[in-house]
Write an enzyme that holds these catalytic residues in place. Structure first.
Site, PDB file in Angstrom:
ATOM      1  N   TYR A  29     -44.794  56.323 -30.103  1.00 54.66           N
ATOM      2  CA  TYR A  29     -44.790  57.696 -30.614  1.00 54.66           C
ATOM      3  C   TYR A  29     -43.432  57.911 -31.270  1.00 54.66           C
ATOM      4  CZ  TYR A  29     -45.598  62.804 -30.395  1.00 54.66           C
ATOM      5  OH  TYR A  29     -45.790  64.130 -30.703  1.00 54.66           O
ATOM      6  N   ASP A  81     -40.434  71.071 -26.420  1.00 55.87           N
ATOM      7  CA  ASP A  81     -41.372  71.790 -27.286  1.00 55.87           C
ATOM      8  C   ASP A  81     -40.719  72.960 -27.988  1.00 55.87           C
ATOM      9  OD1 ASP A  81     -43.904  70.407 -27.047  1.00 55.87           O
ATOM     10  OD2 ASP A  81     -43.858  70.987 -24.945  1.00 55.87           O
ATOM     11  N   GLU A 102     -54.765  64.220 -27.895  1.00 55.19           N
ATOM     12  CA  GLU A 102     -53.616  64.267 -26.992  1.00 55.19           C
ATOM     13  C   GLU A 102     -53.684  65.621 -26.297  1.00 55.19           C
ATOM     14  OE1 GLU A 102     -49.700  63.248 -28.641  1.00 55.19           O
ATOM     15  OE2 GLU A 102     -48.894  64.832 -27.373  1.00 55.19           O
TER      16      GLU A 102
END
Lengths: 265, 387
Positions: A166, A57, A46
């Protein structure tokens, strides 16, 4: 069958998806890092497009974004890196990005360029299925399921996506955790009940223990990101060697001969 | 127009982890608007706590030489010294009614952080404010005020250490704490439904301005001017006037030049893109990387803008112009000396734009300027530039 489907269908057990910010710490060193991730046994890559506003993040990957941008890594460099990987490996490659570079280039052209470079999947962190305007391309659109995502929405996401689902292990942003939440298995079961897609667990997988907890809970793959970015940051002298050690260690955590451990709560 | 869209702009470009909280917010806001008791409570807070309505003051001296009347909508007289309290009281009450115990906020100049800390204190909610480390240095007094009001101020040192980075950090925090926390966004930016919520809470400015102008002057102004960073005071001023024949003008941060990184003019120089959850006009490069920005005013130092402004620009309904740092400082001094009112540097941009408009307007025309805040917080910055 595309590369992502082939990897999940090969019957090699749970996969390890190695995630790194493209161009971190520099485009040249990133080439070596990617090669090391593949050589160390990563089943899928990825690659994250470096970005300036990274709301999903945590601090470790944020710093990786900043290093890559400071080293001059832009979208063209990322596509070049993918092309280069294709000269020596058929590993499935998922590109992860924030939405802005995609909409600035245009979704259709972005997917075409990604496919041309040799990419297989696209995960746009802040572009939910409702905002996708070009759903049908040769690139698998991969979507995230969060702990707060209701079942009805998981069905919708699964119907819109390809490649794999995911599944975010716990609320919050990317980063390593000591243990994964106790309800992870139930959430994986729900995802599998409503979707034919494999389930990859990310956010919080940074050790053999957490990787084991994820596969023990039923994950078809684990996604390792912050631990790789941390290894690059912590071992600037030889980042390739450092990330290889991370992949081997976590691979051991999901290996079939591994002694079962207690699942953390 | 689909919900959350202003023409092609707006939308909800948020990580999946935030979609459920955003959906909950849509539902709770819809219920809040229908809740007469809550609306009454907000009205009382705005009048008796915040100090509404604010006056529409006709300047005695400013604009005299051009023969144009300049009126100021005095949001600087509100509790806390800025229009921000309209929004923070509204959202804090919404949060309280939704059962949230904690407010998260981001702040640039510090005004929104202070206003959130006040709203949190009066409604008994915990407050954590994220603030760029550079902005903390520029606005040390506001940091002290927030802490005095009981808020925790968390520095953000990523990126340029300014508002944009603080928004990122606030969103990250919300992703982990949405169950008991409300993200009290400070401007008409962000994913749906935030631009709509902030516009609605700020539109009290334009409603009052409209009524006061008619009652005091017998007519609406010929032009209405407001400064635009994220754009909350401007959209609050403009939205009730959209259907009237009033010239609407937004003043953006022209900074020190037109090169990338030297200004904050997202509408005048930006291109379509996504920032902080909305498709809007953004300062960015060809690959979609968000540019650094500059403005002498921390509140205008932002690379994006509320999506409704981008729509109004494209529709030709609102004109947007840039005002440089030096023009803003000149207006700051001029308003202080001619009217005895020290404006926020943000508002000084609007005053400068109004003076520019006045030069080209017929004698007897009337311009209303939203004075979004007072300038005490900016004295050090202006002194540094040489008073």
């Amino acid at each position: 069958m595309n590369r992502i489907d082939a990897a999940f269908g090969a019957g090699n057990g749970p996969l390890l998806v190695a995630c790194t910010v493209a161009g971190d710490p520099s485009p040249d060193e990133s080439r070596a890092v990617i090669r090391a991730l593949i050589d160390a046994g990563a089943d899928m890559l990825e690659l994250i497009v470096p970005a300036t506003n990274t709301v999903a993040d945590g601090p470790v990957i944020c710093r990786a974004h900043e290093r890559a941008i400071a080293a001059g890594c832009g979208l063209n460099t990322v596509f070049s890196l993918i092309q280069e990987i294709r000269t020596y490996s058929e590993i499935p490659i998922v590109l992860m990005t924030y939405a802005n570079p995609v909409v600035v280039m245009g979704e259709e052209r972005f997917c075409a360029e990604l496919a041309h470079a040799g990419g297989d999947g696209l995960l746009v962190v802040d572009m939910p299925p409702e905002e996708v305007s070009v759903p049908d391309t040769e690139i698998d659109r991969i979507f995230i399921i969060a702990p707060s995502t209701p079942v009805s929405r998981i069905e919708k996401i699964a119907a819109s996506g390809g490649g794999f689902l995911y599944l975010v292990s716990a609320p919050g942003v990317t980063g390593r955790r000591a243990h994964l939440p106790g309800d992870l298995g139930r959430r994986i079961d729900i995802a599998k009940e409503v979707s034919r897609l494999p389930v990859a667990v990310g956010f919080g997988i940074g050790s053999p223990d957490t990787a084991y907890e994820a596969v023990a809970a039923g994950a078809d793959a684990v996604i390792v990101g912050s631990a790789i970015s941390w290894a690059i940051e912590d071992q600037r002298g030889d980042p390739a060697k450092a990330v290889a050690a991370v992949v081997k260690s976590i691979k051991a955590g999901i290996g079939p001969v591994r002694t079962p451990r207690s699942s953390g709560q | 127009m689909t919900p959350g869209r202003f023409g092609i702009y707006g939308g909800c470009y948020a990580p999946e982890i935030l979609l459920s909280p955003l959906e909950d917010l849509c539902l709770s806001y819809a219920a809040f608007r229908e809740d007469e008791q809550a609306m009454d409570e907000l009205s009382l807070l705005l009048s008796r706590y915040a100090g509404r309505e604010t006056p529409l003051y006709r300047c005695r001296n400013l604009g005299k030489e051009t023969g144009v009347s300049i009126c100021l909508k005095r949001e600087d007289l509100l509790h806390g010294g800025a229009h921000k309290i309209n929004n923070t009281l509204g959202q804090a009450l919404l949060a309280e009614k939704s059962g949230k115990k904690r407010l998260i906020a981001e702040t640039g100049a510090g005004q929104h952080g202070v206003a959130t800390a006040m709203a949190g204190a009066v409604l008994g909610l915990q407050v954590e404010v994220f603030m760029g480390s550079l902005d903390m240095q520029r606005q040390a007094q506001n940091v002290a005020r927030m802490e005095l009001l009981g808020a925790t101020v968390t520095p953000v040192s990523t990126g340029s250490g300014t508002l944009s980075d603080a928004v990122d950090e606030a969103l990250r925090n919300w992703a982990a704490t949405a169950q008991d926390s409300h993200y009290l966004i400070g401007s008409c930016v962000g994913p749906h439904p935030f631009p709509e919520i902030v516009r609605d809470f700020q539109s009290v400015i334009g409603r009052e301005l409209s009524i006061q102008s008619v009652s005091q002057h017998g007519r609406l102004p010929d032009a209405v001017v407001a400064c635009v960073g994220g754009g909350s005071n401007a959209i609050g001023t403009f939205s009730p006037l959209i259907n009237d024949s009033v010239r609407l003008v937004g003043a953006e941060a022209g900074g020190v030049g037109s090169d990338p990184g030297s200004h904050g003019a997202s509408l005048c120089s930006g291109t379509p893109g996504i920032l902080h959850g909305a498709f809007t006009s953004v300062l960015q490069d060809d690959e979609g990387q968000i540019s650094f920005t500059h403005s002498i005013s921390a509140g205008l130092d932002y690379p994006g803008v509320g999506p409704e402004h981008a729509f109004l620009r494209d529709a030709g309904r609102v004109e947007y112009m840039t005002v440089s740092d030096s023009e803003a400082i000149a207006a700051f001094r001029l308003l202080s000396r001619t009217e005895g009112i020290i404006p926020a540097l943000e508002s000084a941009h609007a005053v400068a734009a109004a003076l520019r408009l006045a030069d080209d307007m017929e004698s007897g025309s009337m311009i209303a300027v939203t004075l979004s805040g007072r300038g005490d917080k900016d004295l050090a910055t202006v002194l540094e530039a040489g008073l």
